[in-house]
Design an enzyme around this catalytic site. Structure first.
Site, PDB file in Angstrom:
ATOM      1  N   GLY A  69       0.816  -1.199   0.000  1.00 51.12           N
ATOM      2  CA  GLY A  69       0.000   0.000   0.000  1.00 51.12           C
ATOM      3  C   GLY A  69       0.852   1.252   0.000  1.00 51.12           C
ATOM      4  O   GLY A  69       0.498   2.262  -0.619  1.00 51.12           O
ATOM      5  N   THR A  70       1.985   1.195   0.691  1.00 48.77           N
ATOM      6  CA  THR A  70       2.886   2.350   0.715  1.00 48.77           C
ATOM      7  C   THR A  70       3.409   2.660  -0.680  1.00 48.77           C
ATOM      8  O   THR A  70       3.431   3.829  -1.104  1.00 48.77           O
ATOM      9  CB  THR A  70       4.060   2.076   1.676  1.00 48.77           C
ATOM     10  OG1 THR A  70       3.556   2.002   3.013  1.00 48.77           O
ATOM     11  CG2 THR A  70       5.102   3.176   1.604  1.00 48.77           C
ATOM     12  N   HIS A 197      -3.266  -6.469   2.830  1.00 44.30           N
ATOM     13  CA  HIS A 197      -3.203  -7.070   4.173  1.00 44.30           C
ATOM     14  C   HIS A 197      -4.096  -6.344   5.173  1.00 44.30           C
ATOM     15  O   HIS A 197      -4.324  -6.834   6.279  1.00 44.30           O
ATOM     16  CB  HIS A 197      -1.754  -7.155   4.672  1.00 44.30           C
ATOM     17  CG  HIS A 197      -1.147  -5.847   5.060  1.00 44.30           C
ATOM     18  ND1 HIS A 197      -1.109  -5.404   6.349  1.00 44.30           N
ATOM     19  CD2 HIS A 197      -0.530  -4.894   4.314  1.00 44.30           C
ATOM     20  CE1 HIS A 197      -0.489  -4.230   6.398  1.00 44.30           C
ATOM     21  NE2 HIS A 197      -0.134  -3.894   5.179  1.00 44.30           N
ATOM     22  N   CYS A 321       3.297   3.155  11.976  1.00 47.43           N
ATOM     23  CA  CYS A 321       4.508   3.528  11.243  1.00 47.43           C
ATOM     24  C   CYS A 321       5.452   4.367  12.090  1.00 47.43           C
ATOM     25  O   CYS A 321       6.589   4.608  11.708  1.00 47.43           O
ATOM     26  CB  CYS A 321       4.140   4.300   9.982  1.00 47.43           C
ATOM     27  SG  CYS A 321       3.170   3.326   8.827  1.00 47.43           S
TER      28      CYS A 321
END
Length: 378
Positions: A69-70, A197, A321
């Site tokens: 996703g990042t 995920h 994060c």
């Protein structure tokens, strides 16, 4: 152990596990080749793309798979800015975006662009008027707004912001990591990023959706894979499993989201009743169904998480994060709420009422012991 950290990663969905095992046997070949096993892999890849597109309200040819996703966020932000350089160099974001958006914004600034950050209120939602004013400013190339906040669960006014962006002729990138599969996605966006995920797929699969008509140019060296948007060999078995998990999660979402939301409401109401000097954070109504965050005065978050882990609960504090750093959460700071002693409870699919009741039974004594050890008596 009760796992309460679904906002970081959802446990693998049983249907994803089944699909992954099956695809490992038939989807291992290079989908870009022409022989039989490669054609089978290509068919699996394109079927997964179609299923993901349908779930996200997009066309299949608008969907590309990334390694996370990042990476989807980075490519979405930087690729759209690169494609719209002639339109301007201004990027508009909210103050509570995921760190992946903020890091991409930092790259844009170092490359000579500018970033305007729109603040949020105490619930974590952006002020629509302020965001509209920011995107209407001359030279705005892109706006970014998450669908729901990853730390406190507050749902952002994406539809209203999208209308303002349309008025300004500015594309809107939506980071839908916390809501894809769980909640209906509002329309009006031009670029969307999501992460498998988070909805029960395997780690290592992200989704980048670029609407037709949106100017986008890869900031990376060109590659023939994934419509020249994402370089590298596609992980077909993992992508197939991600699509299976998304399909299953969407099918379950109406019932399961309502069930989890009721459990979250119970935590939101009971924690301040059971534990003194607690601030429950985020919008109590306009929120993701699975996330609740609260902060305890006179308690170090790390100590509280450690003790809860010993008691059998996997929870997080602040952003997943930034949990390994000593900096306070930028989200909580932007909201102007208590940052110390922060606990984020995010419930995965299948969480039981018994586990939530046990958490509510254990929490008061745990907080009291930590405060007493620190010399605080309430």
């Amino acid at each position: 152990m009760a796992y309460f950290d679904a906002a970081s990663t959802e446990p693998l969905h049983p249907q994803a596990r089944e699909a992954l095992i099956a695809a490992l046997d038939v989807g291992w070949a290079d989908p870009a080749r022409l022989y039989g096993s490669a054609r089978r892999a290509r068919m699996l890849l394109e079927q997964a793309r179609t299923e993901v597109a349908e779930a996200l309200g997009a066309r299949a040819d608008e969907v590309s798979f990334t390694s996370s996703g990042t990476q989807a966020v980075h490519l979405g932000v930087l690729g759209t800015l690169h494609g719209r350089r002639r339109s301007g160099r201004r990027l508009v974001t909210s103050a509570v975006e995921h760190s992946s958006v903020l890091h991409a914004a930092g790259i844009h600034e170092r490359d000579g662009g500018s970033v305007e950050t729109v603040g949020v209120g105490i619930t974590g939602a952006v002020e629509i008027g302020a965001f509209r004013e920011a995107v209407l400013a001359e030279g705005t190339a892109l706006a970014c707004l998450q669908s729901a906040n990853h730390e406190v669960g507050t749902v952002q006014p994406v539809a209203e912001v999208a209308a303002a962006c349309a008025e300004a002729g500015v594309p809107l990138l939506v980071d839908a990591a916390q809501t894809a599969g769980r909640m209906p996605l509002p329309g009006g966006w031009s670029v969307l990023a999501a992460s498998a995920h988070k909805w029960g797929g395997p780690a290592g699969v992200g989704v980048l959706v670029v609407r037709k008509g949106t100017r986008w140019r890869s900031p990376l060296p060109e590659d023939d894979r994934e419509r020249r948007r994402v370089p590298g060999f596609e992980n077909v078995p993992a992508i197939v499993a991600a699509a299976a998990a998304l399909r299953a999660t969407v099918a379950e979402s109406a019932v399961e989201s309502a069930r989890l939301s009721a459990l979250v409401d119970r935590v939101r109401s009971e924690v301040p009743r059971l534990v003194p000097d607690v601030e429950v954070i985020g919008d109590p109504v306009v929120r993701a169904p699975h996330i609740v965050t609260f902060s305890c005065l006179y308690v170090e978050g790390e100590a509280l998480l450690t003790e809860l882990d010993k008691a059998g609960f996997s929870v997080s504090s602040g952003s997943s994060c930034t949990a390994s750093t000593l900096r306070p959460s930028h989200v909580l700071e932007a909201m102007g709420v208590l940052t110390h002693g922060n606990v984020r409870v995010s419930l995965p699919r299948g969480t039981s009422t018994t586990d939530v009741d046990r958490f509510l039974a254990v929490l008061p004594g745990t907080v009291r012991r930590i405060r007493e050890e620190a010399g605080v008596k309430l």
